[in-house]
Design a protein around this motif. Structure first.
Motif, PDB file in Angstrom:
ATOM      1  N   THR A 103      41.195   5.025  -1.090  1.00  0.00           N
ATOM      2  CA  THR A 103      41.931   5.052   0.177  1.00  0.00           C
ATOM      3  C   THR A 103      41.054   4.646   1.359  1.00  0.00           C
ATOM      4  N   THR A 104      39.761   4.904   1.270  1.00  0.00           N
ATOM      5  CA  THR A 104      38.833   4.509   2.338  1.00  0.00           C
ATOM      6  C   THR A 104      38.298   3.093   2.142  1.00  0.00           C
ATOM      7  N   LYS A 105      38.764   2.404   1.087  1.00  0.00           N
ATOM      8  CA  LYS A 105      38.367   1.025   0.788  1.00  0.00           C
ATOM      9  C   LYS A 105      36.876   0.886   0.445  1.00  0.00           C
ATOM     10  N   LEU A 106      36.222   1.998   0.120  1.00  0.00           N
ATOM     11  CA  LEU A 106      34.844   1.910  -0.350  1.00  0.00           C
ATOM     12  C   LEU A 106      34.803   1.227  -1.716  1.00  0.00           C
ATOM     13  N   ARG A 107      35.899   1.333  -2.438  1.00  0.00           N
ATOM     14  CA  ARG A 107      36.099   0.582  -3.678  1.00  0.00           C
ATOM     15  C   ARG A 107      37.470  -0.057  -3.615  1.00  0.00           C
ATOM     16  N   ALA A 108      37.549  -1.275  -4.115  1.00  0.00           N
ATOM     17  CA  ALA A 108      38.850  -1.957  -4.155  1.00  0.00           C
ATOM     18  C   ALA A 108      39.776  -1.208  -5.105  1.00  0.00           C
ATOM     19  N   PRO A 109      40.935  -0.775  -4.629  1.00  0.00           N
ATOM     20  CA  PRO A 109      41.840  -0.017  -5.494  1.00  0.00           C
ATOM     21  C   PRO A 109      42.370  -0.873  -6.642  1.00  0.00           C
ATOM     22  N   PRO A 110      42.407  -0.329  -7.850  1.00  0.00           N
ATOM     23  CA  PRO A 110      42.904  -1.091  -9.003  1.00  0.00           C
ATOM     24  C   PRO A 110      44.425  -1.194  -8.999  1.00  0.00           C
ATOM     25  N   ILE A 111      44.921  -2.267  -9.559  1.00  0.00           N
ATOM     26  CA  ILE A 111      46.359  -2.478  -9.721  1.00  0.00           C
ATOM     27  C   ILE A 111      46.625  -2.738 -11.193  1.00  0.00           C
ATOM     28  N   LEU A 112      47.474  -1.924 -11.802  1.00  0.00           N
ATOM     29  CA  LEU A 112      47.731  -2.025 -13.231  1.00  0.00           C
ATOM     30  C   LEU A 112      49.030  -2.771 -13.524  1.00  0.00           C
ATOM     31  N   THR A 113      49.016  -3.562 -14.579  1.00  0.00           N
ATOM     32  CA  THR A 113      50.231  -4.165 -15.114  1.00  0.00           C
ATOM     33  C   THR A 113      50.882  -3.143 -16.050  1.00  0.00           C
ATOM     34  N   THR A 232      37.255  -2.940 -12.678  1.00  0.00           N
ATOM     35  CA  THR A 232      35.847  -2.813 -13.031  1.00  0.00           C
ATOM     36  C   THR A 232      35.677  -1.601 -13.927  1.00  0.00           C
ATOM     37  N   SER A 233      34.488  -1.446 -14.500  1.00  0.00           N
ATOM     38  CA  SER A 233      34.256  -0.313 -15.392  1.00  0.00           C
ATOM     39  C   SER A 233      34.450   1.017 -14.674  1.00  0.00           C
ATOM     40  N   VAL A 234      33.961   1.120 -13.422  1.00  0.00           N
ATOM     41  CA  VAL A 234      34.089   2.391 -12.700  1.00  0.00           C
ATOM     42  C   VAL A 234      35.530   2.634 -12.274  1.00  0.00           C
ATOM     43  N   ASN A 235      36.256   1.586 -11.907  1.00  0.00           N
ATOM     44  CA  ASN A 235      37.660   1.755 -11.548  1.00  0.00           C
ATOM     45  C   ASN A 235      38.500   2.142 -12.758  1.00  0.00           C
ATOM     46  N   LEU A 236      38.171   1.549 -13.906  1.00  0.00           N
ATOM     47  CA  LEU A 236      38.901   1.901 -15.120  1.00  0.00           C
ATOM     48  C   LEU A 236      38.731   3.376 -15.422  1.00  0.00           C
ATOM     49  N   PHE A 237      37.483   3.870 -15.323  1.00  0.00           N
ATOM     50  CA  PHE A 237      37.275   5.290 -15.608  1.00  0.00           C
ATOM     51  C   PHE A 237      37.960   6.173 -14.571  1.00  0.00           C
ATOM     52  N   GLY A 238      38.010   5.718 -13.326  1.00  0.00           N
ATOM     53  CA  GLY A 238      38.702   6.497 -12.302  1.00  0.00           C
ATOM     54  C   GLY A 238      40.173   6.683 -12.643  1.00  0.00           C
ATOM     55  N   ILE A 239      40.842   5.599 -13.054  1.00  0.00           N
ATOM     56  CA  ILE A 239      42.257   5.704 -13.423  1.00  0.00           C
ATOM     57  C   ILE A 239      42.414   6.568 -14.667  1.00  0.00           C
ATOM     58  N   VAL A 240      41.504   6.407 -15.630  1.00  0.00           N
ATOM     59  CA  VAL A 240      41.551   7.219 -16.851  1.00  0.00           C
ATOM     60  C   VAL A 240      41.463   8.701 -16.502  1.00  0.00           C
ATOM     61  N   THR A 241      40.599   9.053 -15.540  1.00  0.00           N
ATOM     62  CA  THR A 241      40.454  10.442 -15.134  1.00  0.00           C
ATOM     63  C   THR A 241      41.742  10.978 -14.529  1.00  0.00           C
ATOM     64  N   CYS A 242      42.414  10.177 -13.708  1.00  0.00           N
ATOM     65  CA  CYS A 242      43.685  10.597 -13.108  1.00  0.00           C
ATOM     66  C   CYS A 242      44.738  10.856 -14.189  1.00  0.00           C
ATOM     67  N   TYR A 243      44.815   9.958 -15.150  1.00  0.00           N
ATOM     68  CA  TYR A 243      45.768  10.139 -16.248  1.00  0.00           C
ATOM     69  C   TYR A 243      45.411  11.374 -17.073  1.00  0.00           C
ATOM     70  N   ALA A 244      44.115  11.576 -17.308  1.00  0.00           N
ATOM     71  CA  ALA A 244      43.670  12.732 -18.097  1.00  0.00           C
ATOM     72  C   ALA A 244      44.053  14.030 -17.401  1.00  0.00           C
ATOM     73  N   PHE A 245      43.922  14.082 -16.082  1.00  0.00           N
ATOM     74  CA  PHE A 245      44.293  15.290 -15.348  1.00  0.00           C
ATOM     75  C   PHE A 245      45.774  15.594 -15.530  1.00  0.00           C
ATOM     76  N   ILE A 246      46.613  14.594 -15.353  1.00  0.00           N
ATOM     77  CA  ILE A 246      48.064  14.805 -15.494  1.00  0.00           C
ATOM     78  C   ILE A 246      48.403  15.297 -16.897  1.00  0.00           C
ATOM     79  N   GLN A 247      47.778  14.694 -17.912  1.00  0.00           N
ATOM     80  CA  GLN A 247      48.076  15.068 -19.297  1.00  0.00           C
ATOM     81  C   GLN A 247      47.513  16.440 -19.663  1.00  0.00           C
ATOM     82  N   SER A 248      46.492  16.896 -18.929  1.00  0.00           N
ATOM     83  CA  SER A 248      45.889  18.198 -19.256  1.00  0.00           C
ATOM     84  C   SER A 248      46.686  19.376 -18.709  1.00  0.00           C
ATOM     85  N   ILE A 249      47.571  19.124 -17.748  1.00  0.00           N
ATOM     86  CA  ILE A 249      48.311  20.223 -17.115  1.00  0.00           C
ATOM     87  C   ILE A 249      49.150  21.008 -18.119  1.00  0.00           C
TER      88      ILE A 249
END
Length: 363
Positions: A103-113, A232-249
């Motif tokens: 959100t602060t644009k420190l990293r380009a936000p990923p866009i998924l297909t 990128t590798s770090v963006n991919l892991f960031g999205i993976v972490t978000c998905y993991a959180f939702i699935q862990s609830i």
């Protein structure tokens, strides 16, 4: 498709852990405010420099981060014995960290297909399962025991990589994994800190993380924007972490319910709310940054090679845990660990030899 065996194993482990009596806290998760903040700052500084370091440096840095992450996790679980909930909240910390950067644009936000969302959802499940099983193993046994068992990771990665990628290595290379498996088995035999719950959750974690590494490698190698933009590798892991959180609830709600709230209240006489929140945030950041480094390394190496690097770092984790928690290790466990680590080194040298041989033959 997600592995139904892995899902059932995770469910069974959750039920077993809920029925098993928890060990009373032995150590308080207290650290001085200045040292904790300095540790967190150091971890953040490390991540920003990773893009210019080589793979070996990435793995070495990850070993240091992992030592801190695991010891912090064990200390926290000694105070609040709710591994599924703590693991889920750590995913939340990592997710918030990524969202702030995007959100602060420190990293380009990923866009998924659409295909990208499917792939990330799958990786997120394996990441969630592996981490939650690891937390359950840490909660049920000693850090040293858990990571003696998790030294089997190269074996799982080699098998999964062969089945999914269809890239089988020379049989001699696989043979070098025998001392790894044998050494770990010998180390666990009659181990003082042996726990069946810790053992089979650590084994399940090995399988989940092997699947995560292989599927993630496939996603990182995807070209032409098939999965999305800015992946990128770090963006991919960031999205993976978000998905993991939702699935862990649903998992922690089913496995532990709202017991975390009562455990939190029980811990307050010995720790302040600030200390408990700070410990959770710092352990969550260390967990996230440790795995972010892993994704940086994974983008440049084979999943099995990364697993070997993970195994080499486990000797440092075992030593660190023995020093911090004063957990005794038998001579047999030490011998078995040494044999297993020697097998890892043999694997690395043998794999490198046959890769060079194949290159020379192709030339």
């Amino acid at each position: 498709m997600r592995s139904p065996i892995l899902a059932l194993a995770l469910l069974a482990a959750t039920v077993s852990a809920r029925q098993a009596p928890f060990v009373k806290p032995a150590l308080a998760a207290r650290a001085t405010s200045s040292s904790s903040v300095q540790s967190s700052k150091s971890a953040l500084d490390v991540t920003s420099a990773l893009t210019t370091t080589d793979v070996n440096t990435n793995i070495a840095i990850r070993g240091g981060d992992d030592d801190a992450s695991l010891i912090l996790n064990k200390k926290y679980l000694n105070v609040i014995s709710a591994p599924l909930t703590v693991g889920s909240l750590q995913f939340l910390v990592g997710s918030l960290y990524c969202i702030i950067l995007w959100t602060t644009k420190l990293r380009a936000p990923p866009i998924l297909t659409p295909s990208g969302r499917t792939a990330v959802n799958k990786v997120g499940f394996y990441h969630m399962a592996g981490q939650e099983l690891s937390m359950m193993s840490l909660n049920a046994g000693a850090v040293s025991f858990t990571h003696i068992v998790k030294a089997l990771e190269p074996f799982f990665s080699a098998m999964v990589s062969g089945v999914i990628f269809g890239k089988w290595m020379n049989p001699v290379v696989y043979a070098t994994l025998i001392p790894v498996v044998g050494g770990v088995a010998y180390a666990c035999l009659k181990e003082r800190a042996f726990s069946w719950l810790a053992f089979y959750t650590a084994m399940g974690s090995n399988l989940a993380f092997a699947l995560r590494a292989v599927v993630s490698k496939s996603a990182l190698d995807a070209s032409g924007g098939e999965l999305g933009e800015n992946l990128t590798s770090v963006n991919l892991f960031g999205i993976v972490t978000c998905y993991a959180f939702i699935q862990s609830i649903p998992l922690f709600l089913m496995g532990e319910g709202l017991s975390f709230i009562q455990l939190w209240k029980d811990a307050l006489p010995n720790s302040s709310t600030y200390e408990l929140v700070k410990g959770l945030v710092i352990s969550g950041l260390f967990h996230y940054l440790n795995n972010e480094v892993m994704y940086l390394a994974l983008s440049n190496v084979h999943p099995v090679t990364l697993a070997v690097g993970n195994t080499m770092k486990r000797v440092f984790i075992v030593v660190a845990s023995v020093v911090v928690f004063r957990t005794p290790i038998t001579v047999q466990a030490a011998i078995g660990s040494a044999v297993g680590l020697g097998g890892v080194l043999l694997y690395s040298l043998t794999k490198q030899y046959y890769e060079e041989l194949e290159k020379n033959q192709a030339a």
